[in-house]
Design an enzyme around this catalytic site. Structure first.
Site, PDB file in Angstrom:
ATOM      1  CG  ASP A   1       7.522  22.919 -11.029  1.00  0.00           C
ATOM      2  OD1 ASP A   1       6.911  23.273 -12.048  1.00  0.00           O
ATOM      3  OD2 ASP A   1       8.317  21.958 -10.997  1.00  0.00           O
TER       4      ASP A   1
ATOM      5  CE  LYS B   1       9.411  21.091 -17.455  1.00  0.00           C
ATOM      6  NZ  LYS B   1       9.343  20.196 -16.307  1.00  0.00           N
TER       7      LYS B   1
ATOM      8  CD  GLN C   1      10.896  16.930 -15.229  1.00  0.00           C
ATOM      9  OE1 GLN C   1      11.047  18.089 -15.578  1.00  0.00           O
ATOM     10  NE2 GLN C   1       9.723  16.317 -15.331  1.00  0.00           N
TER      11      GLN C   1
END
Ligand code: NAP
Length: 286
Positions: free
Chosen positions: A119, A52, A96
């Site tokens: 997200d 990422k 994460q």
């Protein structure tokens, strides 16, 4: 048979973002910023976070990495999220998952400002998706729809079957497929481990989405001739990575299919960057 090249499509999306950011920079606008929080030493998560960061760098997005030890307390994590919510350089916050034992991921996700929730996991964004309001859409399902759009495979009026009902893939994918629009407007069935006669339900699908987490679970007898098959699964086996679909057998009878690797996988990061760009646009007013 069309082999849907997710790697190429994801590169196209990322290049479009890079150009947009570069042009905005030339006009004097600040670069978009994505904060990534990684707690602990989980090797798979470390790889994801590195990928990422690299993708951000290539697109001209500033990545603010926060690598915390596995011993980080819930209070410390909540403080960091609050600080990132208040930081004007940060357009998106990504936590994460999974978190180490003892940390409450639901509490953390709820603490992220929904306007920075790139997200798309915050209940406010989930609610926005299901009520048709603008918001952030979870990256993997958004990537599935983007693949269909860029391959001119509209779902309007067609039968879609989603196998898997997780919060991060199956449910938001079903919501997207139900939305009005050429790449929505499907008649959607969602299946799971309690579905009876799964094969018969799958055979009804013009568009079959597999998000199960079981290697080569969808076999050729479960797929209608000329269906479009989108394989979300990523399974590590002794022979390497494979999807939830028995690609070798299924690909010979379908209209289009995604490979694994190189299908849906690369789209997830591309859509994360796209969500970050969307947030940044709102913030800088372009
Ligand atoms: P998950 O949370 O484990 O959900 C799996 C779903 O499959 C559940 O709804 C489960 O049903 C259903 N299922 C399991 N066994 C089944 C069976 N025998 N028959 C019918 N349904 C069954 O998984 P997930 O997070 O959605 O991920 C699914 C797959 O996608 C995994 O391989 C994952 O690695 C992959 N993935 C890929 C990306 C990407 O970037 N491409 C992103 C996320 C996930 P129940 O609800 O009844 O248990």
């Amino acid at each position: 048979m069309l082999l849907i090249d997710g790697k190429k499509i994801a590169q196209d999306v990322r290049e479009e973002i890079r150009i947009e950011v570069e042009e905005a920079g030339a006009r004097g606008l600040r670069a978009p910023g994505l904060a990534v929080i990684l707690v602990g030493e989980d090797p798979a998560s470390q790889v994801y976070v590195r990928n990422k960061e690299r993708a951000c760098q290539q697109a001209g997005i500033i990545s603010f990495a926060h690598r915390l030890s596995a011993g980080t307390s819930q209070a410390e994590l909540m403080d960091l999220i609050a600080a990132l919510n208040a930081d004007d350089r940060v357009d998106g916050i990504l936590l994460q998952l999974p978190l180490p034992k003892g940390l409450d991921s639901d509490r953390c996700l709820l603490a992220i400002d929904p306007a920075k929730d790139v997200d798309g996991f915050h209940p406010e964004n989930v609610g926005r998706l299901s009520t048709g309001l603008p918001g952030f859409v979870s990256c993997t399902p958004a990537g599935c729809i983007e693949l269909l759009r860029r391959c001119n495979l509209p779902t309007r009026g067609r039968r879609a079957v989603v196998v898997g009902r997780s919060n991060i893939v199956g449910k938001p994918l079903a919501s997207l497929l139900m939305r009005p629009g050429e790449y929505g407007d499907a008649t959607v069935t969602v299946c799971h481990s309690r579905t009876q006669d799964l094969a018969a339900v799958c055979r009804e699908a013009d568009f079959l989405f597999a998000a199960i987490g079981r290697p080569r679970f969808i076999t050729a007898d479960m797929v209608k001739e000329d269906a479009v098959v989108i394989d979300v699964g990523i399974n590590r086996t002794d022979e390497g990575l494979c999807g939830d679909v028995d690609f070798a057998a299924v690909s010979s009878k379908v209209r289009a299919i995604t490979p694994v690797p190189g299908g849906v996988g690369p789209m997830t990061i591309a859509m994360l960057l796209k969500n970050t760009l969307q947030s940044w646009k709102g913030r800088v007013g372009c």
